[in-house]
Design a protein around this motif. Structure first.
Motif, PDB file in Angstrom:
ATOM      1  N   THR A   1      -7.221 -10.800  -0.328  1.00  0.00           N
ATOM      2  CA  THR A   1      -6.359  -9.815  -0.978  1.00  0.00           C
ATOM      3  C   THR A   1      -5.941 -10.298  -2.358  1.00  0.00           C
ATOM      4  O   THR A   1      -6.214 -11.442  -2.756  1.00  0.00           O
ATOM      5  N   SER A   2      -5.216  -9.446  -3.072  1.00  0.00           N
ATOM      6  CA  SER A   2      -4.753  -9.786  -4.414  1.00  0.00           C
ATOM      7  C   SER A   2      -3.707 -10.890  -4.416  1.00  0.00           C
ATOM      8  O   SER A   2      -3.459 -11.511  -5.448  1.00  0.00           O
ATOM      9  N   ILE A   3      -3.090 -11.164  -3.271  1.00  0.00           N
ATOM     10  CA  ILE A   3      -2.095 -12.249  -3.188  1.00  0.00           C
ATOM     11  C   ILE A   3      -2.708 -13.522  -2.608  1.00  0.00           C
ATOM     12  O   ILE A   3      -1.989 -14.461  -2.262  1.00  0.00           O
ATOM     13  N   GLY A   4      -4.034 -13.543  -2.491  1.00  0.00           N
ATOM     14  CA  GLY A   4      -4.710 -14.745  -2.012  1.00  0.00           C
ATOM     15  C   GLY A   4      -4.734 -14.902  -0.514  1.00  0.00           C
ATOM     16  O   GLY A   4      -5.000 -15.997  -0.007  1.00  0.00           O
TER      17      GLY A   4
ATOM     18  N   PHE B   1       6.672  -6.196   5.625  1.00  0.00           N
ATOM     19  CA  PHE B   1       5.693  -6.875   4.778  1.00  0.00           C
ATOM     20  C   PHE B   1       4.334  -6.188   4.888  1.00  0.00           C
ATOM     21  O   PHE B   1       3.660  -5.960   3.877  1.00  0.00           O
ATOM     22  N   CYS B   2       3.929  -5.866   6.105  1.00  0.00           N
ATOM     23  CA  CYS B   2       2.642  -5.203   6.314  1.00  0.00           C
ATOM     24  C   CYS B   2       2.598  -3.848   5.606  1.00  0.00           C
ATOM     25  O   CYS B   2       1.584  -3.480   4.998  1.00  0.00           O
ATOM     26  N   LYS B   3       3.688  -3.100   5.661  1.00  0.00           N
ATOM     27  CA  LYS B   3       3.731  -1.790   5.009  1.00  0.00           C
ATOM     28  C   LYS B   3       3.635  -1.933   3.498  1.00  0.00           C
ATOM     29  O   LYS B   3       2.874  -1.206   2.836  1.00  0.00           O
ATOM     30  N   PHE B   4       4.384  -2.867   2.936  1.00  0.00           N
ATOM     31  CA  PHE B   4       4.347  -3.058   1.486  1.00  0.00           C
ATOM     32  C   PHE B   4       2.982  -3.575   1.034  1.00  0.00           C
ATOM     33  O   PHE B   4       2.468  -3.178  -0.009  1.00  0.00           O
ATOM     34  N   LEU B   5       2.394  -4.477   1.827  1.00  0.00           N
ATOM     35  CA  LEU B   5       1.076  -4.992   1.484  1.00  0.00           C
ATOM     36  C   LEU B   5       0.039  -3.885   1.552  1.00  0.00           C
ATOM     37  O   LEU B   5      -0.884  -3.823   0.729  1.00  0.00           O
ATOM     38  N   SER B   6       0.173  -2.986   2.526  1.00  0.00           N
ATOM     39  CA  SER B   6      -0.740  -1.849   2.643  1.00  0.00           C
ATOM     40  C   SER B   6      -0.678  -0.980   1.404  1.00  0.00           C
ATOM     41  O   SER B   6      -1.702  -0.542   0.863  1.00  0.00           O
TER      42      SER B   6
ATOM     43  N   GLN C   1       2.868 -16.155  -0.499  1.00  0.00           N
ATOM     44  CA  GLN C   1       2.358 -14.812  -0.284  1.00  0.00           C
ATOM     45  C   GLN C   1       3.483 -13.852   0.084  1.00  0.00           C
ATOM     46  O   GLN C   1       3.528 -12.716  -0.408  1.00  0.00           O
ATOM     47  N   PHE C   2       4.392 -14.299   0.926  1.00  0.00           N
ATOM     48  CA  PHE C   2       5.512 -13.455   1.339  1.00  0.00           C
ATOM     49  C   PHE C   2       6.377 -13.091   0.134  1.00  0.00           C
ATOM     50  O   PHE C   2       6.788 -11.939  -0.038  1.00  0.00           O
ATOM     51  N   GLU C   3       6.635 -14.065  -0.714  1.00  0.00           N
ATOM     52  CA  GLU C   3       7.505 -13.834  -1.869  1.00  0.00           C
ATOM     53  C   GLU C   3       6.859 -12.876  -2.866  1.00  0.00           C
ATOM     54  O   GLU C   3       7.546 -12.069  -3.507  1.00  0.00           O
ATOM     55  N   LYS C   4       5.555 -12.931  -3.020  1.00  0.00           N
ATOM     56  CA  LYS C   4       4.870 -12.026  -3.941  1.00  0.00           C
ATOM     57  C   LYS C   4       5.030 -10.568  -3.518  1.00  0.00           C
ATOM     58  O   LYS C   4       5.061  -9.665  -4.370  1.00  0.00           O
ATOM     59  N   VAL C   5       5.113 -10.330  -2.236  1.00  0.00           N
ATOM     60  CA  VAL C   5       5.219  -8.968  -1.732  1.00  0.00           C
ATOM     61  C   VAL C   5       6.669  -8.528  -1.569  1.00  0.00           C
ATOM     62  O   VAL C   5       7.046  -7.416  -1.938  1.00  0.00           O
ATOM     63  N   MET C   6       7.515  -9.420  -1.047  1.00  0.00           N
ATOM     64  CA  MET C   6       8.879  -9.056  -0.672  1.00  0.00           C
ATOM     65  C   MET C   6       9.926  -9.452  -1.710  1.00  0.00           C
ATOM     66  O   MET C   6      11.072  -9.005  -1.653  1.00  0.00           O
ATOM     67  N   GLY C   7       9.568 -10.342  -2.627  1.00  0.00           N
ATOM     68  CA  GLY C   7      10.513 -10.741  -3.664  1.00  0.00           C
ATOM     69  C   GLY C   7      11.507 -11.792  -3.265  1.00  0.00           C
ATOM     70  O   GLY C   7      12.454 -12.084  -4.022  1.00  0.00           O
ATOM     71  N   GLY C   8      11.351 -12.395  -2.105  1.00  0.00           N
ATOM     72  CA  GLY C   8      12.268 -13.436  -1.649  1.00  0.00           C
ATOM     73  C   GLY C   8      11.609 -14.311  -0.606  1.00  0.00           C
ATOM     74  O   GLY C   8      10.520 -14.004  -0.115  1.00  0.00           O
ATOM     75  N   ASN C   9      12.281 -15.407  -0.256  1.00  0.00           N
ATOM     76  CA  ASN C   9      11.737 -16.365   0.707  1.00  0.00           C
ATOM     77  C   ASN C   9      12.856 -16.838   1.623  1.00  0.00           C
ATOM     78  O   ASN C   9      13.718 -17.620   1.228  1.00  0.00           O
ATOM     79  N   PRO C  10      12.862 -16.371   2.889  1.00  0.00           N
ATOM     80  CA  PRO C  10      13.949 -16.717   3.799  1.00  0.00           C
ATOM     81  C   PRO C  10      13.779 -18.062   4.505  1.00  0.00           C
ATOM     82  O   PRO C  10      14.632 -18.453   5.311  1.00  0.00           O
TER      83      PRO C  10
END
Length: 429
Positions: free
Chosen positions: A194-197, A272-277, A242-251
């Motif tokens: 994917t585009s986020i690697g 995350f899956c919805k936003f990545l889709s 990868q999570f931060e690239k999509v969601m904008g944060g890291n928990p």
């Protein structure tokens, strides 16, 4: 209950083909029938006196069922078996007779071309299966019709479906698969990024035995599962970067760009899956529990993908993790090239948590109700037995814990064949 059938040769079905079937009552007696389309045969077992009724339809499909009889054996017919009408009339004398439960059956079938190899396939109505013979490399196509009859035909090895089938069957354990699913698989890349690697590996459809007799109690009910659709699954768990690239944060508690993201609630993983889709223009979701175990075990039948004992070189767990997560991909992959399926972090699945049943299942998606969601794979904070590929647990979907992460499945875009389009379970159901 297993019905064993044998075909003598390839080509169109004629009355020169012979079938050897076993008694559906006790399995101790075998008998041979001419495969003559449009005929019905009934043979009484010498051991249990049960009668096996075998119907051969106009297409050469074979359907066998027991007849519960009352009033003694069939009348003397001069050594010949009774006709279908005679057998059916005799069977109707028993008011308690019930039609067979075809979903509980499996069939063992010889290669239609050379007869030197025998295959076992699941028996689900309106499914199509195909198996490549290791001896002659030809494909036997088996179609289970709506009425429960079984039609068998050789499939030319030069056909696209047969070529695709042969490729997928190189995977360990994929002994019987959906030809429809395999036709869908033709032309798909073995791996995509994917585009986020995020790397994803193509997993072909197949059949496996889910659970293990020596697993924890919740996974000890072994049952046959058929995966009919190809799917892509993450080579690694989703990383923090990868999570931060999509969601904008890291928990995550244990920070590191290439470490698995954790402290993610189930709903956030679905989000995350919805936003990545939306970002990729493709469908991403969490794996079903069956897809997860199918991919994790990679065709093996052992507790772990590598055997029945823990391997510290293949898994981060309580005894070697130093109390924290680690970068993904540092341990050995399983046989299908997937990393960290066992250990490092538990992984959310799509399903609600529920008890296994013994019934065979096709593309199961878990129970419709339940509070907890399935987590699989074990983690850095858990003992070796909890990291087995067969081990399962459930967790509160509203809580994000520092030992739970996730990996994603991507549903490939598949052409519409005969009005059927693969989508899999909806995201977030």
């Amino acid at each position: 209950m297993t019905q064993t059938l044998y075909a003598s040769a390839a080509g169109p079905v004629t009355d020169q083909h012979l079938w050897r079937a076993t008694c559906v009552g006790c399995g101790k007696t075998s008998f041979t029938l001419p495969l003559r389309p449009g005929t019905t045969h009934a043979v009484a077992c010498r051991s249990c006196a049960e009668v096996t009724l075998t119907r051969i339809d106009a297409n050469g499909g074979v359907q066998s069922a027991p007849i519960q009889r009352q009033g003694g054996p069939f009348p003397d017919l001069g050594g010949r078996p009774p006709t279908g009408e005679e057998a059916a009339a005799q069977g109707r004398r028993d008011p308690s007779a019930r039609p067979p439960d075809w979903s509980t059956l499996a069939f063992e079938v010889d290669c239609l071309t050379c007869g030197r190899s025998t295959f076992t396939v699941t028996y689900g109505k309106e499914l199509t299966h195909g198996v490549t013979c290791p001896a002659c490399k030809q494909v036997t196509c088996l179609k289970v019709l709506a009425d429960g009859s079984l039609a068998l035909l050789p499939l030319p090895a030069t056909s696209p479906a047969a070529k695709c089938l042969a490729e997928v069957l190189r995977m360990p354990g994929a002994s019987g698969v959906s030809l429809w699913g395999l036709a869908m698989t033709a032309g798909l890349e073995r791996e995509t990024v994917t585009s986020i690697g995020l790397r994803l590996r193509l997993i072909g459809p197949g059949v496996f035995r889910m659970g293990h007799e020596d697993a924890a109690e919740s996974a000890r009910v072994v049952h046959q599962v058929t995966i009919t659709r190809p799917f892509y699954i993450g080579v690694h768990p989703v990383t923090q970067e990868q999570f931060e690239k999509v969601m904008g944060g890291n928990p995550s508690r244990f920070k590191g760009a290439n470490r698995p993201v954790e402290q993610v609630a189930w709903a956030h993983a679905v989000e995350f899956c919805k936003f990545l889709s939306e970002r990729e223009g493709k469908t991403f979701r969490l794996p079903t529990e069956a897809e997860w175990e199918y991919a994790a075990r990679a065709g093996t039948t052992t507790l772990y993908p590598w055997g029945n004992e823990i391997d510290p070189d293949s898994c981060w767990y309580k005894d070697n993790s130093d109390g924290q997560t680690h970068d993904v991909g540092l341990k050995n992959p399983n046989g299908w090239g997937l990393y960290d399926m066992c250990g490092n972090v538990w992984e959310w699945c799509q399903d609600r948590y529920g008890e296994y049943t013994e019934e065979p299942a096709v593309d199961p998606v878990g129970p419709k109700t339940g509070e907890n969601r399935v987590i699989r794979g074990g983690s850095w904070n858990h003992f070796a037995a909890q990291c087995q590929a067969t081990h399962r647990n459930g967790s509160n979907p509203a809580k994000g814990l520092n030992f739970i992460g996730f990996r994603v499945v991507m549903v490939p875009a598949l052409p519409d064949i005969a009005g059927r389009r693969s989508s899999g379970p909806a995201v977030g159901t």
